[in-house]
Design an enzyme around this catalytic site. Structure first.
Site, PDB file in Angstrom:
ATOM      1  N   GLU A 309      30.178  14.624  43.383  1.00  0.00           N
ATOM      2  CA  GLU A 309      31.548  14.789  42.898  1.00  0.00           C
ATOM      3  C   GLU A 309      31.799  16.195  42.373  1.00  0.00           C
ATOM      4  OE1 GLU A 309      31.986  11.452  40.164  1.00  0.00           O
ATOM      5  OE2 GLU A 309      32.553  10.167  41.826  1.00  0.00           O
ATOM      6  N   ASP A 383      30.023   1.847  42.966  1.00  0.00           N
ATOM      7  CA  ASP A 383      30.322   2.405  41.649  1.00  0.00           C
ATOM      8  C   ASP A 383      30.773   1.364  40.630  1.00  0.00           C
ATOM      9  OD1 ASP A 383      30.619   4.261  39.711  1.00  0.00           O
ATOM     10  OD2 ASP A 383      32.339   5.288  40.573  1.00  0.00           O
ATOM     11  N   GLU A 411      35.088   0.956  32.919  1.00  0.00           N
ATOM     12  CA  GLU A 411      35.933   1.796  33.774  1.00  0.00           C
ATOM     13  C   GLU A 411      36.672   0.972  34.829  1.00  0.00           C
ATOM     14  OE1 GLU A 411      33.729   4.821  35.848  1.00  0.00           O
ATOM     15  OE2 GLU A 411      35.436   5.398  37.079  1.00  0.00           O
TER      16      GLU A 411
HETATM   17  C1  BDP Z   1      32.467   7.373  38.382  1.00  0.00           C
HETATM   18  C2  BDP Z   1      33.455   7.858  37.383  1.00  0.00           C
HETATM   19  C3  BDP Z   1      33.296   9.307  37.040  1.00  0.00           C
HETATM   20  C4  BDP Z   1      31.844   9.620  36.765  1.00  0.00           C
HETATM   21  C5  BDP Z   1      31.002   9.193  37.933  1.00  0.00           C
HETATM   22  C6  BDP Z   1      29.522   9.343  37.671  1.00  0.00           C
HETATM   23  O1  BDP Z   1      34.737   7.620  37.889  1.00  0.00           O
HETATM   24  O2  BDP Z   1      34.101   9.563  35.928  1.00  0.00           O
HETATM   25  O3  BDP Z   1      31.668  10.963  36.510  1.00  0.00           O
HETATM   26  O4  BDP Z   1      31.193   7.850  38.189  1.00  0.00           O
HETATM   27  O5  BDP Z   1      28.883   8.356  37.389  1.00  0.00           O
HETATM   28  O6  BDP Z   1      32.379   6.003  38.175  1.00  0.00           O
HETATM   29  O7  BDP Z   1      28.995  10.453  37.754  1.00  0.00           O
END
Ligand code: BDP
Length: 718
Positions: A309, A383, A411
């Site tokens: 990401e 996720d 989340e």
């Molecule tokens: C996702 C989230 C994000 C996190 C990412 C992670 O949306 O905010 O940074 O995972 O785990 O679930 O790195």
């Protein structure tokens, strides 16, 4: 007269427990007055004198905790009942600090526990009754003290105690996704509890309260900052603050860890590269580690999110995860530090199913990571969804420590307004059978190391804590912090046991409260699956903030950020084909598991649309069409929340008004939102199924366009 006074005191206690405001700050460490008189007499008789052995800060904390807990629970001042040479005595201290006569009574106890384990034993010596709480370390003793207090909090008998217990997992951490400006990524309980501006000089009492709560459930590490890391945390200005926190946490057995931004050598080190094989980079991290350890000798190590990401990582320099992780591991190794390298990776340049992307980046490298590296793997391959099949990496790297990452903050499960008891989800994953070494190779055995004899083991939970007075925003969700800690200690504990313990400690031992509320907790996870993502649906939350439904979203630049990527609804049907006719993600599982997931006759309907794209009129096991079954599941979820509300409304006599209302109001929000989820998703999917809602499903009162028009620019945690 005396009787009357006693009665008055008793009434006062009962009154206090129920009526006076309780803001929830004390979490599960309420130490409610034991209102069962004969039990209280037993306890008072068993502990007439407290005898600490050793004088470390940790033993002092244990003493204070016993004095507080016993005084509150037994209604007698315990601060003076210490170091007397008479009466039945509770001794607590580590092996090294116990007298020979006491040790003799303990036989081979110390062979049965590890460094952090404890023993609680009763015996008689020279006409006095003793209870001894001991361990190999003072922290072990502290854990034993909390367990002893838990016995009283849960009204268990304490005659003839003969308990030994040790944590089955070594690294038991909370991951705080806390930013230096005190916002919390995916945090729904206020701002970060770390007050960076006032540190290091101002030590908020909350820091030790936090450590105490963690120690009471066996959590022994905390990663202070967000995985989307800011390199500033590694500068002297911040390390001084980190050191101050580490000093507060140390006596509670809690180590501090930091996330390491891979590009830190460039951002704060003035180098031109962060290439993990460049000598100047290697040297920079080595010196950084030395600098940190000079301040914090027991610093735990680094947690790293790399090449994920948008975070920088070794792949920016054509290196791989092994190169990156091993370079950092080498820097901390001389100080006994570890590196927790995350496996949460997927790329917009990779067109393969997102669920498949982590596995090939790690599994072929099994055996190549240094022995102080753990690979931290989320429980599922996408996720943190309300339900995901277990991640195929579990059990697949026999030579590499695999650490579990759970998300305690919700989340994707309604934020902190939805009362969901997560140990149900955690338990499901831990008990899932990977079949890597035949039947019975459950995930828990990879995590505790027993499957492949792994020495280094760990479990991380993304924290749900903020500076709200009750820590988690919703009193109910304190249970998830508690439950995570208990499972990190013992991944074989059942959700039922955890719910039971937590309720008794947090509220009351009254069975008229425990039974219905426990049932409500245990059903709450299936409820959220039903009203959000039944039958294996996933990731159809609105994008960005992930608040509320958004199955229609299809315009985001990265395909795998769009809900339509995950549900693939069209006129023919719905679901993601991950069998060999589709993405073939099932090939990453052991053949026994893959076969079950591939086969419509064998797969659990709970995972159906995770692995299969099926026609709307596909026949479910109960004879319903897929469309009808899905609609009925959404309705079932809504009904479940309704019945949670009905249960809770009857609990008013057992709970103080403040916590009662906190949960009550939030349940009402959850009910509204469950209906929102049901209506929005069914209206959207109905465009494709073109089938009417089955009988029993309430008609939506708003239009699809209305739901699509809802925008939440300031949804929290984003
Ligand atoms: C996702 C989230 C994000 C996190 C990412 C992670 O949306 O905010 O940074 O995972 O785990 O679930 O790195």
């Amino acid at each position: 007269m005396l009787k009357k006074v006693k009665l008055l005191i008793l009434l006062l206690f009962v009154f206090c427990n129920h009526i006076f405001a309780n803001d929830g700050y004390k979490l599960w460490l309420q130490y409610n007055y034991v209102n069962n008189e004969s039990l209280r007499e037993d306890y008072l008789n068993a502990v007439q004198n407290l005898l600490p052995s050793g004088n470390s800060e940790t033993i002092n904390i244990a003493l204070k905790e016993l004095q507080l807990g016993l005084s509150d629970m037994l209604g007698t001042d315990f601060t003076s009942k210490i170091n007397k040479d008479n009466g039945n005595t509770l001794i607590f201290g580590s092996e090294a600090n116990l007298g020979e006569d006491i040790k003799l009574q303990l036989g081979n106890t110390f062979n049965q526990i590890n460094e952090e384990g404890y023993a609680i034993k009763s015996f008689k010596l020279r006409n006095r009754n003793y209870i001894v709480i001991t361990g190999k370390s003072d922290v072990g003793v502290l854990y034993g003290v909390f367990e002893f207090l838990r016995l009283l909090q849960t009204h268990k008998p304490i005659e003839n105690l003969n308990i030994t217990d040790s944590p089955k997992i070594k690294i038991r951490t909370l991951n705080h996704w806390d930013n230096l400006d005190r916002t919390v990524e995916r945090g729904y309980a206020g701002f970060s509890i770390w007050d960076w501006h006032r540190l290091p000089d101002y030590l908020d009492p909350r820091y030790s309260d936090y450590a105490r709560a963690n120690a009471s459930v066996g959590i022994n590490g905390t990663v202070l900052n967000n995985v989307n890391a800011n390199a500033l945390i590694l500068t002297p200005q911040y390390l001084e603050k980190v050191e101050a926190l580490a000093n507060v946490f140390r006596p509670y057995g809690i180590k501090v860890y930091l996330t390491a931004r891979f590009s830190a050598p460039i951002e704060i080190g003035g180098l031109e590269t962060a290439d993990p094989l460049a000598p100047e980079v290697i040297n920079w991290w080595k010196q950084k580690a030395d600098e940190i350890y000079a301040r914090i000798p027991d610093f735990g190590g680094f947690l790293v999110k790399a090449n994920s990401e948008g975070q920088p990582g070794p792949q920016n320099y054509d290196r791989n995860h092994v190169d990156g992780a091993n370079m950092l591991a080498t820097a901390v190794a001389p100080h006994n530090g570890i590196v927790m390298w995350r496996a949460f990776v997927y790329s917009e340049h990779d067109a393969t199913d997102r669920a498949k992307q982590a596995y090939p980046e790690f599994v072929p490298y099994d055996g190549q990571f240094k022995d102080n590296v753990l690979i931290q793997v989320k429980n599922g391959a996408i996720d943190f969804q309300p339900r995901e099949p277990f991640h195929p990496m579990f059990g697949a790297m026999p030579k590499t420590p695999i650490m579990m990452e759970f998300q305690i903050t919700q989340e994707y499960l309604g934020f902190s307004t939805h009362s969901i008891f997560l140990p149900k989800l955690f338990e499901e994953v831990l008990k899932a059978d990977t079949y890597r070494k035949g039947k019975g190779s459950i995930v828990a055995k990879d995590i505790d190391g027993s499957l492949d004899n792994k020495r280094l083991t760990g479990m991380a939970g993304v924290s749900n804590i903020g500076n709200d007075i009750n820590w988690t925003g919703n009193t109910f969700l304190q249970a998830n912090w508690y439950g995570f800690g208990r499972l990190a200690w013992d991944p074989y504990l059942s959700a039922d046991t955890i719910a039971d313990e937590w309720l008794r400690q947090t509220f009351t031992n009254d069975e008229k409260f425990i039974n219905p509320v426990k049932e409500m907790m245990l059903d709450s996870r299936e409820a959220v699956v039903n009203y959000m993502t039944p039958l294996g649906l996933h990731h159809i939350m609105d994008t960005g903030h992930h608040y509320g439904p958004g199955p229609w979203v299809s315009n985001l630049s990265r395909p795998e950020w769009n809900p339509v990527y995950y549900h693939k609804a069209d006129s023919l049907g719905i679901g993601f084909d991950r069998t060999p006719t589709g993405s073939n993600a099932t090939e990453q599982y052991a053949p026994e598991v893959a076969q079950v997931f591939n086969d419509l006759d064998q797969i659990s309907e709970k995972d159906l649309l995770w692995f299969h794209h099926l026609p709307w009129d596909y026949k479910l096991k109960n004879g319903n069409t897929l469309w009808d079954g899905m609609a009925l599941k959404y309705q079932e979820g809504v009904d479940q929340v309704k019945s949670m509300i009905e249960t809770w409304n009857k609990m008013q006599p057992y709970v103080d008004a403040e916590r009662y209302n906190n949960i009550k109001m939030l349940l009402n929000i959850q009910y509204k939102e469950a209906k929102w989820w049901r209506d929005a998703c069914l209206l959207y999917f109905q465009q494709y199924s073109k089938m009417p809602l089955p009988e029993g499903v309430e008609k939506p009162t708003k239009t699809l366009d209305y739901f699509k028009s809802l925008k939440f620019p300031f949804a929290p945690g984003n």
